[in-house]
Scaffold this motif. Structure first.
Motif, PDB file in Angstrom:
ATOM      1  N   THR A 196      43.057  49.042  28.734  1.00 28.40           N
ATOM      2  CA  THR A 196      42.971  49.609  27.382  1.00 28.40           C
ATOM      3  C   THR A 196      42.028  48.799  26.496  1.00 28.40           C
ATOM      4  O   THR A 196      41.873  49.097  25.313  1.00 28.40           O
ATOM      5  CB  THR A 196      44.360  49.675  26.728  1.00 28.40           C
ATOM      6  OG1 THR A 196      44.917  48.357  26.671  1.00 28.40           O
ATOM      7  CG2 THR A 196      45.286  50.591  27.512  1.00 28.40           C
ATOM      8  N   GLY A 197      41.413  47.767  27.058  1.00 30.35           N
ATOM      9  CA  GLY A 197      40.417  46.968  26.344  1.00 30.35           C
ATOM     10  C   GLY A 197      39.258  46.670  27.275  1.00 30.35           C
ATOM     11  O   GLY A 197      39.238  47.095  28.441  1.00 30.35           O
ATOM     12  N   THR A 198      38.271  45.934  26.771  1.00 29.61           N
ATOM     13  CA  THR A 198      37.140  45.512  27.595  1.00 29.61           C
ATOM     14  C   THR A 198      37.626  44.885  28.898  1.00 29.61           C
ATOM     15  O   THR A 198      38.533  44.052  28.888  1.00 29.61           O
ATOM     16  CB  THR A 198      36.289  44.488  26.828  1.00 29.61           C
ATOM     17  OG1 THR A 198      35.693  45.120  25.695  1.00 29.61           O
ATOM     18  CG2 THR A 198      35.197  43.899  27.714  1.00 29.61           C
ATOM     19  N   VAL A 199      37.041  45.300  30.017  1.00 28.42           N
ATOM     20  CA  VAL A 199      37.355  44.674  31.301  1.00 28.42           C
ATOM     21  C   VAL A 199      36.384  43.501  31.468  1.00 28.42           C
ATOM     22  O   VAL A 199      35.168  43.686  31.451  1.00 28.42           O
ATOM     23  CB  VAL A 199      37.216  45.657  32.482  1.00 28.42           C
ATOM     24  CG1 VAL A 199      37.770  45.020  33.755  1.00 28.42           C
ATOM     25  CG2 VAL A 199      37.942  46.959  32.185  1.00 28.42           C
ATOM     26  N   ARG A 200      36.936  42.293  31.602  1.00 28.11           N
ATOM     27  CA  ARG A 200      36.111  41.081  31.613  1.00 28.11           C
ATOM     28  C   ARG A 200      35.676  40.634  33.002  1.00 28.11           C
ATOM     29  O   ARG A 200      34.649  39.984  33.151  1.00 28.11           O
ATOM     30  CB  ARG A 200      36.867  39.938  30.934  1.00 28.11           C
ATOM     31  CG  ARG A 200      37.043  40.105  29.440  1.00 28.11           C
ATOM     32  CD  ARG A 200      35.747  39.852  28.706  1.00 28.11           C
ATOM     33  NE  ARG A 200      35.855  40.231  27.299  1.00 28.11           N
ATOM     34  CZ  ARG A 200      34.855  40.185  26.443  1.00 28.11           C
ATOM     35  NH1 ARG A 200      33.656  39.799  26.853  1.00 28.11           N
ATOM     36  NH2 ARG A 200      35.011  40.549  25.186  1.00 28.11           N
ATOM     37  N   SER A 201      36.490  40.912  34.026  1.00 25.36           N
ATOM     38  CA  SER A 201      36.115  40.429  35.353  1.00 25.36           C
ATOM     39  C   SER A 201      36.631  41.343  36.447  1.00 25.36           C
ATOM     40  O   SER A 201      37.637  42.046  36.271  1.00 25.36           O
ATOM     41  CB  SER A 201      36.632  39.003  35.585  1.00 25.36           C
ATOM     42  OG  SER A 201      38.021  38.993  35.813  1.00 25.36           O
ATOM     43  N   VAL A 202      35.916  41.339  37.566  1.00 24.17           N
ATOM     44  CA  VAL A 202      36.348  42.016  38.790  1.00 24.17           C
ATOM     45  C   VAL A 202      36.224  41.017  39.930  1.00 24.17           C
ATOM     46  O   VAL A 202      35.294  40.202  39.961  1.00 24.17           O
ATOM     47  CB  VAL A 202      35.499  43.266  39.115  1.00 24.17           C
ATOM     48  CG1 VAL A 202      35.856  44.417  38.202  1.00 24.17           C
ATOM     49  CG2 VAL A 202      34.014  42.960  39.050  1.00 24.17           C
ATOM     50  N   SER A 203      37.162  41.070  40.873  1.00 19.13           N
ATOM     51  CA  SER A 203      37.117  40.146  41.997  1.00 19.13           C
ATOM     52  C   SER A 203      37.827  40.751  43.198  1.00 19.13           C
ATOM     53  O   SER A 203      38.969  41.196  43.092  1.00 19.13           O
ATOM     54  CB  SER A 203      37.787  38.823  41.616  1.00 19.13           C
ATOM     55  OG  SER A 203      37.767  37.921  42.691  1.00 19.13           O
ATOM     56  N   PHE A 204      37.139  40.770  44.337  1.00 20.26           N
ATOM     57  CA  PHE A 204      37.735  41.266  45.576  1.00 20.26           C
ATOM     58  C   PHE A 204      38.536  40.161  46.259  1.00 20.26           C
ATOM     59  O   PHE A 204      38.172  38.979  46.192  1.00 20.26           O
ATOM     60  CB  PHE A 204      36.640  41.723  46.558  1.00 20.26           C
ATOM     61  CG  PHE A 204      35.990  43.026  46.220  1.00 20.26           C
ATOM     62  CD1 PHE A 204      36.561  44.231  46.609  1.00 20.26           C
ATOM     63  CD2 PHE A 204      34.789  43.055  45.528  1.00 20.26           C
ATOM     64  CE1 PHE A 204      35.952  45.442  46.319  1.00 20.26           C
ATOM     65  CE2 PHE A 204      34.162  44.259  45.223  1.00 20.26           C
ATOM     66  CZ  PHE A 204      34.755  45.466  45.621  1.00 20.26           C
ATOM     67  N   SER A 205      39.598  40.562  46.954  1.00 13.29           N
ATOM     68  CA  SER A 205      40.284  39.638  47.851  1.00 13.29           C
ATOM     69  C   SER A 205      39.383  39.400  49.063  1.00 13.29           C
ATOM     70  O   SER A 205      38.443  40.167  49.320  1.00 13.29           O
ATOM     71  CB  SER A 205      41.628  40.212  48.300  1.00 13.29           C
ATOM     72  OG  SER A 205      41.443  41.471  48.930  1.00 13.29           O
ATOM     73  N   SER A 206      39.666  38.331  49.832  1.00 17.39           N
ATOM     74  CA  SER A 206      38.788  37.971  50.945  1.00 17.39           C
ATOM     75  C   SER A 206      38.763  39.021  52.045  1.00 17.39           C
ATOM     76  O   SER A 206      37.798  39.101  52.799  1.00 17.39           O
ATOM     77  CB  SER A 206      39.202  36.615  51.522  1.00 17.39           C
ATOM     78  OG  SER A 206      40.553  36.649  51.941  1.00 17.39           O
ATOM     79  N   ASP A 207      39.810  39.862  52.127  1.00  9.91           N
ATOM     80  CA  ASP A 207      39.804  40.930  53.139  1.00  9.91           C
ATOM     81  C   ASP A 207      39.204  42.229  52.608  1.00  9.91           C
ATOM     82  O   ASP A 207      39.081  43.217  53.338  1.00  9.91           O
ATOM     83  CB  ASP A 207      41.213  41.183  53.683  1.00  9.91           C
ATOM     84  CG  ASP A 207      42.191  41.679  52.622  1.00  9.91           C
ATOM     85  OD1 ASP A 207      41.771  41.937  51.469  1.00  9.91           O
ATOM     86  OD2 ASP A 207      43.387  41.804  52.945  1.00  9.91           O
ATOM     87  N   GLY A 208      38.833  42.238  51.323  1.00 13.62           N
ATOM     88  CA  GLY A 208      38.183  43.403  50.735  1.00 13.62           C
ATOM     89  C   GLY A 208      39.103  44.568  50.427  1.00 13.62           C
ATOM     90  O   GLY A 208      38.642  45.611  49.950  1.00 13.62           O
ATOM     91  N   GLN A 209      40.400  44.402  50.656  1.00 14.23           N
ATOM     92  CA  GLN A 209      41.343  45.510  50.468  1.00 14.23           C
ATOM     93  C   GLN A 209      41.875  45.619  49.042  1.00 14.23           C
ATOM     94  O   GLN A 209      42.372  46.662  48.633  1.00 14.23           O
ATOM     95  CB  GLN A 209      42.532  45.350  51.428  1.00 14.23           C
ATOM     96  CG  GLN A 209      42.146  45.339  52.905  1.00 14.23           C
ATOM     97  CD  GLN A 209      41.440  46.616  53.314  1.00 14.23           C
ATOM     98  OE1 GLN A 209      41.964  47.723  53.123  1.00 14.23           O
ATOM     99  NE2 GLN A 209      40.257  46.478  53.880  1.00 14.23           N
ATOM    100  N   THR A 210      41.776  44.530  48.289  1.00 10.69           N
ATOM    101  CA  THR A 210      42.399  44.462  46.969  1.00 10.69           C
ATOM    102  C   THR A 210      41.375  44.035  45.935  1.00 10.69           C
ATOM    103  O   THR A 210      40.476  43.241  46.221  1.00 10.69           O
ATOM    104  CB  THR A 210      43.577  43.465  46.979  1.00 10.69           C
ATOM    105  OG1 THR A 210      44.383  43.700  48.132  1.00 10.69           O
ATOM    106  CG2 THR A 210      44.454  43.638  45.759  1.00 10.69           C
TER     107      THR A 210
END
Length: 357
Positions: A102-116
């Motif tokens: 509901t606000g600015t999204v500041r970061s994105v990060s994948f898990s090491s297996d790429g599933q999450t």
């Protein structure tokens, strides 16, 4: 013993964004760099000469964070428009979009297996998503101000988050509980990440410092007051021996974590340096700034194939940055920096860690 033989060298400039660079990341094969900008675009740069760059248009406001999936088949981007997009980094630039916060999204990060996928936001929450179908799994909600950054540990069991509430929080992904809050920073915390061994975290703050903690004892291990302005970003070398930082003072700094000292101050950007990232093998790093430029640097940390060094140092890396039974004690004065050096390695005046067993 240091592996460094030559100074880092600036290899290439990438120009194409029309506003400040906010984030960047290398693909796993080192053939591409993704960057995000206040110009609302994601760009994919090909590190091989004569290969064209791709500009991806879709976000309605500034892009705040980008990251390649471990396989390199997707790029996630976060935006001030409150959405996350998952792009296919090819000439078509196809993407799926979902409203993440509901606000600015500041970061994105994948898990090491790429599933999450992990996202953080100005709505004070951290959210965990299944990448397949972008399904929401759960949220973490104990921060009381904007959450600037959230990252998975290498094994995916823990999450670290950095916030404008001046704390760095460590979370257990399975129990969804906050294990510890690190409150030593005197300013907003812009960035945090795990050491490759998973035993330590580092955080960068508006108090101009970088701090490193042991996540098992929750003790402060190292404190680097090496910048003269806000530290925006940091990245661990895959060996775990070095940390690079980017600051509003326009410099990048490379820290030797084993010896607790500043190795290099790099001058390249005109104005604030906003982001920095090592490549997956560590032989390159990239930086971005308010000057709208992405710069590709050759690390020159070692003349031999770095994959061999990583194998040789495998057991050493597993033990963390330093012996966790040791405590770091530092002199109060900041490191000496030579104003006359464009790219410097000064001897004898470094701020060193003195370990007391």
């Amino acid at each position: 013993m240091s592996l460094i033989q030559d100074d880092p060298t600036l290899e290439r400039h990438f120009k194409g964004h029309r506003d400040a660079i906010t984030s960047l990341d290398f693909s796993s094969n080192m053939k591409q760099i993704a960057s995000g900008s206040v110009d609302a675009c994601v760009m994919i740069w090909n590190t091989r000469p004569q290969m064209r760059a791709y500009r991806f248009v879709g976000h309605k406001d500034a892009v705040t964070s980008v990251q390649f999936s471990p396989s390199g088949h997707l790029v996630a981007s976060a935006s001030r428009d409150k959405t996350v997009r998952l792009w296919v980094p090819s000439v078509k630039g196809e993407s799926t979009v979902f409203r993440a916060h509901t606000g600015t999204v500041r970061s994105v990060s994948f898990s090491s297996d790429g599933q999450t996928l992990l996202t953080s936001s100005d709505d004070k929450s951290i959210k965990v998503w299944a990448v397949h179908r972008q399904k929401f799994l759960f949220s973490l909600n104990q921060h009381i101000n904007w959450v600037r950054c959230a990252r998975f540990s290498p094994d995916g069991r823990l999450i670290v988050s950095a916030s404008d509430d001046k704390t760095v929080k460590l979370w257990d992904k399975n129990s969804r509980e906050c294990i510890n809050s690190f409150c030593e920073h005197g300013g907003y915390v812009h960035h945090a990440d795990f050491h490759p061994s998973g035993t330590c975290i580092a955080a960068a703050s508006t108090d101009n410092t970088v701090k490193v903690w042991d996540i098992r004892t929750h003790k402060l291990l190292q404190h680097y007051p090496v910048h003269s302005a806000t530290v925006n970003s940091l990245s661990f070398h895959p060996s775990g021996n070095y940390l690079i930082t980017a600051s509003n003072d326009s410099t990048l700094k490379i820290l030797d974590l084993l010896e607790g000292r500043l190795l290099y101050t790099l001058h390249g950007h005109q104005g604030p340096a906003s982001c920095v990232s090592f490549s997956r093998t560590g032989d390159f790093f990239a930086s971005g700034g308010a000057d709208e430029q992405v710069m590709l640097w050759r690390t020159n940390f070692d003349s031999v194939d770095y994959s061999e060094v990583l194998q040789q140092k495998g057991s050493e890396v597993d033990t963390g940055v330093i012996d966790m039974n040791q405590t770091a004690h530092f002199p109060s004065e900041s490191p000496h920096v030579c104003d006359s050096c464009e790219l410097l390695l000064c001897h004898g005046n470094f701020w060193k860690a003195e370990f007391k067993v």
